[in-house]
Write a protein that holds these residues in place. Structure first.
Motif, PDB file in Angstrom:
ATOM      1  N   GLY B 365      14.131  37.869  41.619  1.00  0.00           N
ATOM      2  CA  GLY B 365      14.161  36.763  40.660  1.00  0.00           C
ATOM      3  C   GLY B 365      14.545  37.278  39.291  1.00  0.00           C
ATOM      4  O   GLY B 365      15.425  36.736  38.616  1.00  0.00           O
ATOM      5  N   ALA B 366      13.906  38.364  38.895  1.00  0.00           N
ATOM      6  CA  ALA B 366      14.195  38.939  37.585  1.00  0.00           C
ATOM      7  C   ALA B 366      15.631  39.449  37.515  1.00  0.00           C
ATOM      8  O   ALA B 366      16.303  39.300  36.486  1.00  0.00           O
ATOM      9  N   LEU B 367      16.110  40.024  38.607  1.00  0.00           N
ATOM     10  CA  LEU B 367      17.492  40.533  38.582  1.00  0.00           C
ATOM     11  C   LEU B 367      18.488  39.387  38.415  1.00  0.00           C
ATOM     12  O   LEU B 367      19.497  39.536  37.718  1.00  0.00           O
ATOM     13  N   PHE B 368      18.211  38.239  39.039  1.00  0.00           N
ATOM     14  CA  PHE B 368      19.102  37.110  38.814  1.00  0.00           C
ATOM     15  C   PHE B 368      19.031  36.638  37.366  1.00  0.00           C
ATOM     16  O   PHE B 368      20.034  36.209  36.802  1.00  0.00           O
ATOM     17  N   LEU B 369      17.855  36.738  36.775  1.00  0.00           N
ATOM     18  CA  LEU B 369      17.768  36.425  35.349  1.00  0.00           C
ATOM     19  C   LEU B 369      18.608  37.413  34.535  1.00  0.00           C
ATOM     20  O   LEU B 369      19.275  37.023  33.564  1.00  0.00           O
ATOM     21  N   MET B 370      18.577  38.681  34.938  1.00  0.00           N
ATOM     22  CA  MET B 370      19.384  39.669  34.234  1.00  0.00           C
ATOM     23  C   MET B 370      20.871  39.306  34.320  1.00  0.00           C
ATOM     24  O   MET B 370      21.613  39.443  33.356  1.00  0.00           O
ATOM     25  N   VAL B 371      21.274  38.835  35.506  1.00  0.00           N
ATOM     26  CA  VAL B 371      22.669  38.399  35.646  1.00  0.00           C
ATOM     27  C   VAL B 371      22.934  37.238  34.702  1.00  0.00           C
ATOM     28  O   VAL B 371      23.925  37.218  33.971  1.00  0.00           O
ATOM     29  N   GLY B 372      22.013  36.267  34.710  1.00  0.00           N
ATOM     30  CA  GLY B 372      22.202  35.096  33.869  1.00  0.00           C
ATOM     31  C   GLY B 372      22.259  35.451  32.398  1.00  0.00           C
ATOM     32  O   GLY B 372      23.095  34.945  31.649  1.00  0.00           O
ATOM     33  N   LEU B 373      21.370  36.348  31.991  1.00  0.00           N
ATOM     34  CA  LEU B 373      21.309  36.679  30.565  1.00  0.00           C
ATOM     35  C   LEU B 373      22.608  37.309  30.086  1.00  0.00           C
ATOM     36  O   LEU B 373      23.001  37.136  28.933  1.00  0.00           O
ATOM     37  N   ILE B 374      23.281  38.034  30.969  1.00  0.00           N
ATOM     38  CA  ILE B 374      24.527  38.650  30.525  1.00  0.00           C
ATOM     39  C   ILE B 374      25.695  37.691  30.744  1.00  0.00           C
ATOM     40  O   ILE B 374      26.603  37.601  29.931  1.00  0.00           O
ATOM     41  N   TYR B 375      25.636  36.918  31.833  1.00  0.00           N
ATOM     42  CA  TYR B 375      26.774  36.070  32.190  1.00  0.00           C
ATOM     43  C   TYR B 375      26.749  34.734  31.439  1.00  0.00           C
ATOM     44  O   TYR B 375      27.710  34.370  30.777  1.00  0.00           O
ATOM     45  N   ASP B 376      25.643  34.025  31.532  1.00  0.00           N
ATOM     46  CA  ASP B 376      25.570  32.705  30.908  1.00  0.00           C
ATOM     47  C   ASP B 376      25.666  32.806  29.398  1.00  0.00           C
ATOM     48  O   ASP B 376      26.277  31.968  28.745  1.00  0.00           O
ATOM     49  N   GLN B 377      24.989  33.818  28.851  1.00  0.00           N
ATOM     50  CA  GLN B 377      24.763  33.777  27.416  1.00  0.00           C
ATOM     51  C   GLN B 377      25.564  34.811  26.644  1.00  0.00           C
ATOM     52  O   GLN B 377      25.510  34.831  25.432  1.00  0.00           O
ATOM     53  N   ARG B 378      26.257  35.704  27.353  1.00  0.00           N
ATOM     54  CA  ARG B 378      26.942  36.746  26.596  1.00  0.00           C
ATOM     55  C   ARG B 378      28.402  36.922  26.983  1.00  0.00           C
ATOM     56  O   ARG B 378      29.297  36.510  26.268  1.00  0.00           O
ATOM     57  N   THR B 379      28.627  37.507  28.151  1.00  0.00           N
ATOM     58  CA  THR B 379      30.006  37.908  28.438  1.00  0.00           C
ATOM     59  C   THR B 379      30.816  36.837  29.163  1.00  0.00           C
ATOM     60  O   THR B 379      32.033  36.846  29.131  1.00  0.00           O
ATOM     61  N   HIS B 380      30.140  35.936  29.870  1.00  0.00           N
ATOM     62  CA  HIS B 380      30.800  34.933  30.699  1.00  0.00           C
ATOM     63  C   HIS B 380      31.687  35.570  31.752  1.00  0.00           C
ATOM     64  O   HIS B 380      32.665  34.973  32.208  1.00  0.00           O
ATOM     65  N   THR B 381      31.379  36.792  32.094  1.00  0.00           N
ATOM     66  CA  THR B 381      32.021  37.401  33.252  1.00  0.00           C
ATOM     67  C   THR B 381      30.954  38.181  33.991  1.00  0.00           C
ATOM     68  O   THR B 381      29.993  38.649  33.392  1.00  0.00           O
ATOM     69  N   ARG B 382      31.146  38.268  35.315  1.00  0.00           N
ATOM     70  CA  ARG B 382      30.220  39.061  36.102  1.00  0.00           C
ATOM     71  C   ARG B 382      30.945  40.229  36.738  1.00  0.00           C
ATOM     72  O   ARG B 382      30.431  40.890  37.617  1.00  0.00           O
ATOM     73  N   ASP B 383      32.174  40.451  36.280  1.00  0.00           N
ATOM     74  CA  ASP B 383      33.000  41.501  36.867  1.00  0.00           C
ATOM     75  C   ASP B 383      32.480  42.865  36.431  1.00  0.00           C
ATOM     76  O   ASP B 383      32.543  43.218  35.253  1.00  0.00           O
ATOM     77  N   LEU B 384      31.973  43.620  37.398  1.00  0.00           N
ATOM     78  CA  LEU B 384      31.341  44.896  37.048  1.00  0.00           C
ATOM     79  C   LEU B 384      32.325  45.877  36.426  1.00  0.00           C
ATOM     80  O   LEU B 384      31.923  46.823  35.760  1.00  0.00           O
ATOM     81  N   LYS B 385      33.616  45.661  36.638  1.00  0.00           N
ATOM     82  CA  LYS B 385      34.588  46.587  36.059  1.00  0.00           C
ATOM     83  C   LYS B 385      34.714  46.392  34.560  1.00  0.00           C
ATOM     84  O   LYS B 385      35.311  47.212  33.867  1.00  0.00           O
ATOM     85  N   ARG B 386      34.207  45.270  34.068  1.00  0.00           N
ATOM     86  CA  ARG B 386      34.428  44.981  32.651  1.00  0.00           C
ATOM     87  C   ARG B 386      33.232  45.289  31.769  1.00  0.00           C
ATOM     88  O   ARG B 386      33.235  44.975  30.581  1.00  0.00           O
ATOM     89  N   PHE B 387      32.199  45.902  32.344  1.00  0.00           N
ATOM     90  CA  PHE B 387      31.061  46.256  31.498  1.00  0.00           C
ATOM     91  C   PHE B 387      31.139  47.725  31.113  1.00  0.00           C
ATOM     92  O   PHE B 387      32.199  48.342  31.186  1.00  0.00           O
ATOM     93  N   GLY B 388      30.013  48.312  30.764  1.00  0.00           N
ATOM     94  CA  GLY B 388      29.965  49.751  30.477  1.00  0.00           C
ATOM     95  C   GLY B 388      29.286  50.055  29.157  1.00  0.00           C
ATOM     96  O   GLY B 388      29.440  49.322  28.180  1.00  0.00           O
ATOM     97  N   GLY B 389      28.496  51.122  29.164  1.00  0.00           N
ATOM     98  CA  GLY B 389      27.934  51.637  27.922  1.00  0.00           C
ATOM     99  C   GLY B 389      26.887  50.769  27.254  1.00  0.00           C
ATOM    100  O   GLY B 389      26.566  50.975  26.091  1.00  0.00           O
TER     101      GLY B 389
END
Lengths: 752, 531
Positions: B365-389
């Protein structure tokens, strides 16, 4: 009585971790490191007080209490019910655990103090930006080791064991964001990515071993009903275990081999040794932490702890298979890693392979039955290897300073600052073409390459002299710590007639002396071979003082284990009296009793060991000392065709793994993913579509058949009605006629 | 006095009342959000209180029973009750629902009224399954949960939401129809829909082929819901398309309905059939464990990766249960110390399965929240190739992500480890084929560690910061205080229940022994054992 508060020892550093990370002390860097150091000092004080208390009580009494689960030496609390039994946690202090506490807090504290200078606290402008985080992780690391040492059972041990795994992951990859470009395996990447790869590799490789340990613990807790030391250290428990077989193999053999898998991973023994050299990617205090005080020592300690099981695995009158495996793996690794150590150019990498080799010796000691000697060597090794790593860090620092001095750039004095400078540099440096380096050449600005050093003894006198103490200890020169512990391992092997292991140990000693001589001559003697080495400078006080303290320990700590015969020189074999009873309590097998028998100094063995060490030194001197390597010179060993590339590339074992296990996993993962989408999901969708086809078919059936029948019936009724109308003539006679015919017909049908 | 209050009914129907209020009382959107969160706190607090009360009662047995004849002509009753297992699942479910609502309040801005109303209806459905002690009631709640989730995915979901929603709906429905048939079969055999009575009588006790047939009916319904390999492909689609809070509840609670069914119905009611199929089910579980981890490793979509990690984790749950079922007949035949050892092993399997259900609820549940926090509210992408650092730029986010990733890969000291340890404690020493399956299933632990370290921690957090997110107009902000407060409580649970599992295992263990007793029909002897 302080021993009952032993739980506080790992809790202090844990608390420091939480204060720094969660409560936000990380905003103040100096405060963070002060908290971390303060917490470890508290743990250290408590450890020493408990040590003193234990001396007062006497080791045999302490051990007896611990083995019988009596407070305060064993504290046990009910934790959780499992089935019909209850699982307990607590603390367990027997003489060897207490000794470990003292060692870990002492060495750990030196590393912590050193780390302040290394991470650049003295120069606010160049302090590592993640300084506070670094000390938080270090604290958690210390918590892991301290907690591991005092765990009263294997499950709790595993918890702390893995905390160490996590910390090594976080700390090896600490400089994950270094953007300096580097060329590895045929493509350009950044140092940061390489660092995080090293971290990942460390965690996953040790995890492979941990899985074995995990299964071993489970099997043992099923067979014995518990993994508490205070139960397992009793003869009845061992006897019961000896009777059980699993798939026709004695269960204890399986359990021990599984447990040993964990130790192989954690202590970087062949074939799971590959992570430790790469772990150099972490800041140097981390290397010291991993190689000396924690992590790798944990593997040896685990086997020392579960030794009664190993010793009993053979049963009456049989030699123990697990012990033999331990000894063989240990001896093989000791030599194997030493050979790789010949041909490494990175100052820390040489030490890394040295660690692997020395750990091999310790396992060999345990495997051949020299229990005390194995533990003894682990203790002395912790001091001098910590010294050597911190010393090498000091050298690297000096080189970095020289490098920037040479460049005429900022006078960066810290690794952190260097790291920062690298980050700045990297931004305007586009990846260059593939470097045309030969396998023994170093990148010109690599501050860790011994080929770039030379003559540093003049530039860094404190580092040099303290480093020499460590080297003398490691190479087994008398008086210094390593001699006594290593000699004892060899003496035991010799006296019990295990000549193969004795020779292997002797060979490892010779090799150790050789690669250390090579390193020392390349680093400290001759003329500086680069600008950086010319301008290198001594490190700050917070770094050199721990070096001096550790040098003193490395010189004298071995005396605690010197055999009685040496007399006034020593503490009368104190260590043997202290540890004498550990694995023997209540145990029958002779192997165990042998394990702790104090070995008298065997002149032949000692002489042979010393001779082989001296031969190693002499060879090193001949090749590297007599005629120092010149600027742009070539490593004499690299002239040996065939052998050099093999050693330089570490027998290509990394490549072997990445082309087999890793490649296979990745391939499977891709295949399964395609299978998932193309087969399973297709089948599901096929059924979905099938349902729709059926639905359509049913609709057709519904409209044309079901409805059709109904409509047809409706229609039929009308037609029948119309046809019937014809019958309805209104003439009564006709009706009667029909009735009559019908009755006759029925009568005819119903006749008997 | 407190005894006569129907606590379970209050907990179950409280959200339903909230739904009605939201639907029929006019409120502005902001008020609706606040109301829904506040309203959902009541069952959460009540269920914790109920757990404390439970520990003071007959631990391991069914407590807080409610019984009202519902359709007497066919013997359908309104029969509620909980044991330690279902009660803890309720605690977890209500807790995670509240968290999901808090998160939803931040991101849902379209059709707010419908969203929150449906969410509360969903909660009633889920909780109902955990308390129902009547087969038909169980079935009704089971289906109630389906509808709101269908709409949550279909209306507030991502690009392929309709496909995912229909797939989810039809797949689950197909399974539950078979379950209904099974229930009717049980009724015709035992004359009752009451779960506890049916278990006592033992449906198809002397007709093994029929028992297996009926078991399979239930099995398919539960296996699809779990989801077990190869019935899992609805899950990644549903997760990827569902809104974040939907994914949270889907992972945390809805999947548990399936495994709970195995614990509450399949194991005690059809022990023989379960035992005969135990190896087969364990093999499916093993495939789920290894295959799930490997397929997760192949993903480049953060959310899909977490979804496949669920397949992996639910495989562990099923392995523990299958091992327990595998051991059931041996409990009857063994004696003395052997018997105690077998009981301990089988109980460990059930304990581990239940603990993994709870752990997976919190952690994934928490991991899906982690996805949401980065996707919904920040990057609007879930593509792991586009993160880092991001460990350098978003330290707090990184800290939580590392924490939950480590928890999920079973780091000792956290909740997932306790579960995995117990599951392997239950399966590895079980003997025979089960030992071999468990031995190979351990590979899953390594692969899980591998994909979390590589795909999640390394690609998102390590390496040099991706300039796309570390500078310029898209420079990301670290978690703020309120976001940390969403994750903090879950992290606290994961840590506390990892360090002090006894708090929960006290009740789980006793209940598992009880279920084992039901399965082996040797109640008296067993129950005396742990008294």
């Amino acid at each position: 009585m302080l021993a009952q508060y032993a739980l506080l020892i790992p809790l202090f550093p844990l608390l420091a971790f939480f204060i720094i990370v969660v409560l936000g002390a990380n905003r103040n860097k100096r405060l963070s490191s002060n908290i971390a150091i303060g917490a470890l000092v508290l743990s250290g004080i408590l450890s020493y007080l408990i040590f003193i208390q234990a001396i007062g009580v006497g080791p045999d009494r302490v051990l007896e209490a611990a083995v019988n689960g009596e407070a305060p030496w064993a504290m046990l609390w009910n934790w959780t019910p499992i089935g019909t039994s209850t699982f307990q946690v607590g603390t367990y202090l027997d003489p060897v655990a207490i000794l470990m506490l003292v060692m870990v807090t002492t060495v750990g504290l030196m590393i912590f103090i050193y780390a302040q200078g290394y991470m650049g606290i003295q120069d606010p402008a160049h302090t590592d930006p993640k300084y506070a985080r670094f000390f938080a992780f270090l604290s958690l690391f210390a918590c892991g080791m301290l907690g591991f040492v005092i765990s009263p059972n294997l499950v709790q041990s595993l918890v702390f064991w893995e905390i160490m795994g996590l910390c090594s992951f976080l700390l090896i990859g600490f400089w994950f964001d270094n953007p300096k470009p580097t060329f590895r395996k045929g493509k350009w990447t950044t140092v940061g990515v390489e660092n995080s790869n090293a971290a990942k590799k460390a965690f996953l490789t040790t995890r492979v071993g941990d899985v074995g340990l995990f299964l071993g613990i489970i099997l043992l807790s099923m067979l014995a009903g518990t993994t508490q030391w205070n139960v397992l250290y009793h003869q009845e428990a061992i006897n019961r275990l000896q009777e059980i077989t699993v798939f026709g193999i004695p269960a204890l053999v399986v359990v021990c081999l599984l447990i040993f898998m964990g130790a192989v991973g954690k202590s970087a023994q062949f074939p799971l040794h590959v992570w430790l050299p790469d772990a150099m990617a972490g800041p140097t205090p981390v290397s010291a932490m991993i190689h000396a005080a924690t992590m790798v020592a944990a593997g040896v300690f685990l086997i020392a702890r579960t030794y009664p099981l190993f010793a009993a695995a053979g049963g009456e009158g049989h030699s123990s298979v697990p012990l033999l495996v331990v000894a063989v793996i240990g001896a093989f690794t000791a030599i194997f890693a030493a050979t790789i150590g010949f041909a490494q150019g990175d100052i820390k990498r040489i030490l890394a392979f040295s660690t692997i080799s020395q750990l091999g010796l310790m396992f060999m000691a345990l495997g051949t039955g020299a229990w005390v000697a194995g533990v003894f060597h682990m203790l002395t090794h912790a001091f001098f290897k910590a010294l050597l790593f911190l010393g090498s860090g000091s050298v690297i620092h000096g080189m970095e300073h020289g490098l920037h001095h040479g460049h005429g750039e900022s006078h960066a004095t810290t690794g952190a600052a260097h790291h920062e400078a690298e980050m700045e540099d990297a931004e305007d440096e586009a990846p260059r073409a593939e470097p045309g380096l030969k396998s023994w050449e170093a990148e010109a600005d690599d501050p860790q390459s011994v080929y770039n050093m030379g003559g540093l003894r003049h530039r860094m006198p404190v580092t040099f002299w303290t480093y020499m103490m460590g080297v003398l200890a490691l190479t087994g020169i008398p008086i210094w710590a390593g001699f006594w512990s290593k000699d004892e391992i060899l003496a035991h092997a010799y006296e019990t007639g295990q000549y193969g292991f004795w020779l292997a140990g002797g060979l490892a000693t010779l090799m150790t002396a050789f690669y250390m001589a090579r390193q020392v001559f390349l680093v400290f003697f001759g003329q500086p071979r680069t600008d950086a080495a010319t301008h290198a400078s001594e490190s700050v006080r917070s770094m050199t003082i721990p070096l001096i303290v550790l040098a003193v320990f490395s010189t004298f700590v071995g005396l605690v284990g010197v055999p009685d015969v040496v007399g006034p020189l020593a503490f009368g074999g104190w260590l043997h009296h202290w540890l004498a009873l550990v694995p023997t309590t209540g145990l029958g097998p002779e192997a165990v009793a042998e394990a702790v028998a104090p070995t008298s100094l065997n002149a032949l063995v000692a002489g042979a060991a010393l001779t082989s060490a001296l031969i190693g030194w002499a060879l090193g001197y001949l090749l590297y000392g007599r005629k120092p390597m010149a600027v742009g010179g070539r490593d004499p060993l690299s002239r040996i065709p065939g052998v050099w590339p093999l050693l330089w590339n570490k027998y290509w074992i990394d490549e072997l793994y990445s082309h087999t296990f890793i490649a296979a996993s990745l391939w499977l993962s891709r295949i399964f993913n395609i299978f998932d989408q193309q087969v399973i999901d297709r089948v599901v969708n096929f059924f979905g579509r099938l349902t729709r086809v059926f639905a359509r078919a049913f609709r057709w059936f519904d409209t044309h058949i079901v409805d059709g029948v109904v409509n047809y019936l409706g229609l039929g009724t009308r037609e029948v009605g119309q046809w019937m109308r014809l019958l309805q003539t209104g003439i009564v006679q006709n009706y009667l006629l029909v009735v009559f015919v019908a009755i006759v017909l029925i009568a005819f049908l119903l006749r008997r | 006095m407190l005894d006569v209050i129907p606590w379970l009914s209050i907990i179950v129907f409280w959200p339903l009342v909230g739904m009605l209020i939201i639907m029929f009382v006019k409120m502005p959107d902001a008020r609706i959000k606040r109301f829904a969160i506040g309203w959902s706190l009541v069952p959460a607090i009540l269920s914790v209180a109920l757990y404390v009360a439970y520990l003071n009662g007959r631990v391991g047995g069914i407590q807080f029973e409610e019984f009202v004849p519902w359709i007497p002509s066919v013997g359908i009753d309104y029969h509620l009750g909980v044991d330690g297992i279902s009660l803890l699942l309720i605690v977890m479910a209500t807790f995670m629902t509240t968290i999901a609502l808090v998160y939803s309040a931040r991101v849902i801005d379209t059709r707010v009224r419908e969203y929150f109303a449906l969410f509360l209806l969903l909660e009633t459905g889920m909780l109902g399954v955990f308390v129902a002690l009547d087969l038909i009631l169980f079935y009704v709640f089971w289906e109630i949960g389906l509808v709101p989730m269908y709409f949550l995915i279909g209306v507030w979901g991502g690009a392929r939401r309709e496909y995912a929603a229909i797939k989810f709906f039809l797949y689950t429905l197909a399974g539950s129809v078979l379950m209904l048939l099974g229930m009717i079969a049980v009724y015709f055999n035992t004359g009752t829909f009451d779960i506890m009575r049916a278990i006592e009588i033992g449906p198809f006790k002397d007709n093994l082929p029929l028992q297996i047939a009926v078991f399979i009916g239930f099995f398919l319904a539960f296996a699809i819901k779990v989801p077990m390999w190869p019935f899992h492909t609805w899950l990644p689609d549903a997760h990827v398309e569902a809104p974040t809070a939907g994914s949270v509840v889907l992972a945390a609670v809805l999947l548990k309905l399936g495994t709970y069914g195995f614990v509450r119905i399949s194991l005690p009611m059809f022990p023989e059939a379960f035992n005969r199929l135990a190896i087969f089910i364990a093999i499916l579980a093993f495939i789920g464990i290894v295959y799930g981890a490997l397929v997760a490793m192949a993903q480049w979509d953060f959310k899909k990766l977490i979804a496949y990690s669920s397949v992996n984790h639910m495989g562990y749950v099923m392995l523990g249960l299958a091992a327990a079922a595998f051991l059931v007949p041996q409990i009857g035949t063994a004696s003395g110390e052997d018997r105690t050892a077998i009981i301990n092993t089988a109980t460990a399997g059930i304990n581990g399965a239940v603990y993994e259900m709870l752990a997976h609820g919190f952690i994934t549940g928490a991991l899906f929240l982690m996805v949401g926090l980065i996707y919904d509210q920040r990057t609007h992408t879930r593509d792991l190739k586009r993160f880092g650092g991001m460990f350098a730029t978003l330290p707090r986010y990184a800290g939580f992500l590392i924490f939950f990733a480590m928890a999920s890969l079973g780091l000792p000291g956290l909740m997932g480890f306790v579960a995995e340890f117990l599951i392997f404690r239950g399966s590895f020493p079980a003997g025979g084929t089960m030992t071999l399956i468990a031995l190979f299933a351990v590979l899953g632990i390594i692969f899980t560690a591998a994909f979390f370290l590589w795909k999640v921690i390394q690609l998102i957090l390590l390496g040099p910061p991706n300039p796309e997110w570390s500078e310029g107009e898209h420079k990301l902000q670290d978690l703020n205080r309120s976001e940390s407060w969403i994750l903090g409580p879950i992290a606290a649970c994961t840590l506390v229940f990892g360090i002090i599992p006894g708090i929960l295992l006290v009740a789980i263990n006793a209940s598992s022994l009880n279920i084992l007793a039901q399965a082996t029909q040797v109640q008296v002897a067993l129950l005396n054992l742990f008294k």
